[in-house]
Enzyme design. Structure first.
Site, PDB file in Angstrom:
ATOM      1  N   CYS A 120      -1.954 -17.985  -0.742  1.00 60.16           N
ATOM      2  CA  CYS A 120      -3.060 -17.913  -1.887  1.00 60.16           C
ATOM      3  C   CYS A 120      -3.902 -18.629  -2.316  1.00 60.16           C
ATOM      4  O   CYS A 120      -5.247 -18.305  -2.789  1.00 60.16           O
ATOM      5  CB  CYS A 120      -2.423 -17.291  -2.980  1.00 60.16           C
ATOM      6  SG  CYS A 120      -1.370 -16.024  -2.990  1.00 60.16           S
ATOM      7  N   HIS A 260      -7.703 -16.830  -8.930  1.00 60.38           N
ATOM      8  CA  HIS A 260      -6.624 -16.300  -8.361  1.00 60.38           C
ATOM      9  C   HIS A 260      -5.806 -14.704  -8.871  1.00 60.38           C
ATOM     10  O   HIS A 260      -5.587 -14.765 -10.030  1.00 60.38           O
ATOM     11  CB  HIS A 260      -5.388 -17.209  -7.622  1.00 60.38           C
ATOM     12  CG  HIS A 260      -4.387 -15.974  -7.045  1.00 60.38           C
ATOM     13  ND1 HIS A 260      -4.956 -15.308  -5.925  1.00 60.38           N
ATOM     14  CD2 HIS A 260      -2.768 -16.438  -6.309  1.00 60.38           C
ATOM     15  CE1 HIS A 260      -4.030 -14.760  -5.080  1.00 60.38           C
ATOM     16  NE2 HIS A 260      -2.777 -15.413  -6.062  1.00 60.38           N
ATOM     17  N   ASN A 290      -3.119  -8.320  -5.716  1.00 58.40           N
ATOM     18  CA  ASN A 290      -3.251  -9.495  -4.568  1.00 58.40           C
ATOM     19  C   ASN A 290      -3.378  -9.604  -3.288  1.00 58.40           C
ATOM     20  O   ASN A 290      -2.753  -8.937  -2.667  1.00 58.40           O
ATOM     21  CB  ASN A 290      -2.210 -10.495  -4.846  1.00 58.40           C
ATOM     22  CG  ASN A 290      -1.900 -11.712  -4.827  1.00 58.40           C
ATOM     23  OD1 ASN A 290      -2.326 -12.313  -4.132  1.00 58.40           O
ATOM     24  ND2 ASN A 290      -0.720 -12.212  -5.455  1.00 58.40           N
TER      25      ASN A 290
HETATM   26  O1  UT7 Z   1       0.033 -15.245  -5.104  1.00 58.70           O
HETATM   27  C1  UT7 Z   1       1.227 -15.525  -4.672  1.00 58.70           C
HETATM   28  C2  UT7 Z   1       1.819 -15.448  -6.150  1.00 58.70           C
HETATM   29  N1  UT7 Z   1       2.747 -13.808  -6.746  1.00 58.70           N
HETATM   30  C3  UT7 Z   1       1.994 -14.161  -7.951  1.00 58.70           C
HETATM   31  O2  UT7 Z   1       1.641 -15.035  -9.064  1.00 58.70           O
HETATM   32  C4  UT7 Z   1       3.753 -12.992  -8.842  1.00 58.70           C
HETATM   33  C5  UT7 Z   1       3.596 -13.465 -10.186  1.00 58.70           C
HETATM   34  N2  UT7 Z   1       4.726 -12.718 -10.806  1.00 58.70           N
HETATM   35  C6  UT7 Z   1       4.149 -11.834 -11.192  1.00 58.70           C
HETATM   36  O3  UT7 Z   1       3.211 -11.410 -11.063  1.00 58.70           O
HETATM   37  C7  UT7 Z   1       6.086 -10.789 -11.851  1.00 58.70           C
HETATM   38  O4  UT7 Z   1       6.534 -11.928 -12.176  1.00 58.70           O
HETATM   39  C8  UT7 Z   1       5.850  -9.444 -11.766  1.00 58.70           C
HETATM   40  C9  UT7 Z   1       4.935  -8.687 -11.449  1.00 58.70           C
HETATM   41  C10 UT7 Z   1       6.883  -9.747  -9.913  1.00 58.70           C
HETATM   42  C11 UT7 Z   1       7.239  -8.886 -11.488  1.00 58.70           C
HETATM   43  O5  UT7 Z   1       7.250  -8.961 -13.062  1.00 58.70           O
HETATM   44  P1  UT7 Z   1       7.841  -9.188 -14.845  1.00 58.70           P
HETATM   45  O6  UT7 Z   1       7.688  -8.800 -15.867  1.00 58.70           O
HETATM   46  O7  UT7 Z   1       7.798 -11.040 -14.042  1.00 58.70           O
HETATM   47  O8  UT7 Z   1       9.450  -8.252 -14.063  1.00 58.70           O
HETATM   48  P2  UT7 Z   1      10.557  -8.739 -13.361  1.00 58.70           P
HETATM   49  O9  UT7 Z   1      10.466  -9.464 -12.632  1.00 58.70           O
HETATM   50  O10 UT7 Z   1      11.306  -9.622 -14.584  1.00 58.70           O
HETATM   51  O11 UT7 Z   1      10.924  -7.562 -13.637  1.00 58.70           O
HETATM   52  C12 UT7 Z   1      11.309  -7.148 -14.527  1.00 58.70           C
HETATM   53  C13 UT7 Z   1      12.036  -5.467 -14.555  1.00 58.70           C
HETATM   54  C14 UT7 Z   1      13.452  -5.540 -13.472  1.00 58.70           C
HETATM   55  O12 UT7 Z   1      14.294  -4.633 -13.956  1.00 58.70           O
HETATM   56  P3  UT7 Z   1      15.822  -5.104 -14.986  1.00 58.70           P
HETATM   57  O13 UT7 Z   1      16.239  -6.128 -14.106  1.00 58.70           O
HETATM   58  O14 UT7 Z   1      14.883  -5.198 -15.486  1.00 58.70           O
HETATM   59  O15 UT7 Z   1      15.967  -3.770 -14.833  1.00 58.70           O
HETATM   60  C15 UT7 Z   1      12.789  -5.403 -12.685  1.00 58.70           C
HETATM   61  O16 UT7 Z   1      13.847  -4.384 -11.503  1.00 58.70           O
HETATM   62  O17 UT7 Z   1      11.150  -4.587 -13.772  1.00 58.70           O
HETATM   63  C16 UT7 Z   1      11.702  -3.564 -12.031  1.00 58.70           C
HETATM   64  N3  UT7 Z   1      10.442  -3.912 -11.791  1.00 58.70           N
HETATM   65  C17 UT7 Z   1       9.971  -3.186 -11.448  1.00 58.70           C
HETATM   66  N4  UT7 Z   1      10.197  -1.550 -12.100  1.00 58.70           N
HETATM   67  C18 UT7 Z   1       9.393  -0.837 -11.718  1.00 58.70           C
HETATM   68  C19 UT7 Z   1      10.650  -4.881 -11.156  1.00 58.70           C
HETATM   69  N5  UT7 Z   1       8.855  -3.835 -10.034  1.00 58.70           N
HETATM   70  C20 UT7 Z   1       8.674  -3.668 -10.505  1.00 58.70           C
HETATM   71  C21 UT7 Z   1       8.199  -2.493 -10.339  1.00 58.70           C
HETATM   72  N6  UT7 Z   1       8.571  -0.439 -10.375  1.00 58.70           N
HETATM   73  N7  UT7 Z   1       7.148  -2.017  -8.953  1.00 58.70           N
END
Ligand code: UT7
Length: 333
Positions: A120, A260, A290
């Site tokens: 990215c 980004h 993204n």
């Molecule tokens: O360009 C490359 C750079 N990449 C990025 O910048 C990505 C950076 N990271 C992020 O943007 C965020 O970490 C995410 C959007 C990927 C995830 O958001 P988060 O607030 O960090 O969520 P998390 O990974 O802590 O997950 C929270 C919960 C989890 O459930 P439990 O374990 O708490 O029960 C996930 O399983 O949300 C769940 N979850 C979802 N739920 C519904 C993860 N993906 C989804 C989904 N729909 N699509």
């Protein structure tokens, strides 16, 4: 090439163009594919929809459409080009490079051409590379493209990643600009130790394609979202502060911030740190998600099309992503 004041030749953007595939995949579509919801995706990421390449479209096709527009805006044709750099992690194939495929399609017979892999951050890495060739006088112009088809390396049964990505391309032609204008500074960096938080393992020389690698889903993106999020927030702040210092500019000098487009929460944290109001920040993550190397140029070009960029504006761009890498730049329009 040094001018009479013995400073480097000023280099800036003299043409730009973008392309996104026609097909749109909405959050509602994704609700039918994996256990997710529009509410979760919008509140955690800011994404509402993304564009997905047609089966017959590959990264070079997206890049080509953006390049044609950029060349037209610059009043140039392919045969004028000295250099083509394509930043991508989803080349049409391992080799020839996507840049070489484009060189042929654009009739850019005298251009050197290569791909650049910085995920990215690739577009800003590509700008920095090309600007150095031009500032020193080795070349007079360059086409720099950020293009990716992340849909081709996304596992659409993995809700952790499949809601986040889209396809697109943004292209700029670089050339000499008036004194005092153009690229003022770059800050590029990498934290290889964090590479394990965001990768695609299969198909390379360590894990070549096999039935086993396909069954183990090693040909799709793996991401530890929380770790990448922490990295992103940290480097968005530190890289932007460093690049502004290198350019001799202050936070208050920034007219337009082009981050980004990965997650609206990451953008908000950078806005807070830079003390920037919404009217000085480009956000289109809601429409495109993204798009990896295409993200920063798509945002830049959309801002241009919307008349948000004026002569003399100070523009701050920053990308971050796989590697882990980051790239920031200050551009005087
Ligand atoms: O360009 C490359 C750079 N990449 C990025 O910048 C990505 C950076 N990271 C992020 O943007 C965020 O970490 C995410 C959007 C990927 C995830 O958001 P988060 O607030 O960090 O969520 P998390 O990974 O802590 O997950 C929270 C919960 C989890 O459930 P439990 O374990 O708490 O029960 C996930 O399983 O949300 C769940 N979850 C979802 N739920 C519904 C993860 N993906 C989804 C989904 N729909 N699509």
């Amino acid at each position: 090439m040094r001018n009479m004041n013995n400073s480097l030749r000023p280099v800036g953007i003299v043409g730009a163009g973008k392309y996104v595939p026609e097909r749109i995949l909405t959050n509602q579509d994704l609700e039918k594919m994996v256990d997710t919801s529009d509410e979760w995706i919008v509140s955690r990421t800011g994404i509402k929809e993304r564009h997905i390449a047609a089966p017959e479209e590959a990264t070079s096709d997206l890049a080509y459409h953006a390049a044609v527009q950029a060349l037209e805006a610059a009043g140039m044709s392919g045969s004028d080009l000295d250099l083509i750099i394509v930043a991508t992690v989803t080349p049409d194939m391992f080799f020839p490079s996507t840049a070489c495929l484009l060189q042929d399609r654009l009739g850019a017979k005298k251009a050197a051409a290569f791909d650049l892999s910085a995920a990215c951050s690739g577009f800003v890495y590509g700008l920095a590379t090309a600007v150095n060739f031009l500032q020193t006088g080795m070349y007079n112009n360059a086409l720099v493209i950020g293009a990716d088809c992340l849909s081709r390396i996304t596992d659409y049964s993995d809700r952790n990643t499949c809601v986040l990505f889209g396809d697109g391309a943004g292209a700029v032609v670089l050339g000499e600009v008036p004194e005092g204008r153009g690229f003022q500074a770059f800050d590029l960096g990498a934290e290889g130790a964090g590479g394990a938080h965001l990768y695609l393992e299969g198909g390379g020389s360590r894990v070549p394609a096999s039935l086993e690698s396909i069954e183990a889903k090693k040909h799709a993106i793996f991401m530890n979202g929380r770790e990448v999020f922490k990295f992103a927030v940290r480097v968005m702040g530190s890289a932007t502060e460093r690049v502004l210092e290198k350019a001799g500019a202050a936070k208050g000098d920034v007219d337009l911030f082009i981050p980004h487009q990965a997650n609206i929460r990451i953008i908000h944290s950078a806005m807070e740190r830079l003390e920037l109001p919404p009217e000085k920040v480009v956000v289109n993550v809601d429409k495109y998600a993204n798009t990896s190397a295409a993200s920063v140029p798509l945002a830049l070009i959309e801002a241009l099309e919307e008349g948000r960029i004026h002569e003399g504006d100070t523009i701050l761009m920053v990308g971050f992503g796989g590697g882990l890498t980051w790239g920031a730049s200050v551009l005087k329009w």
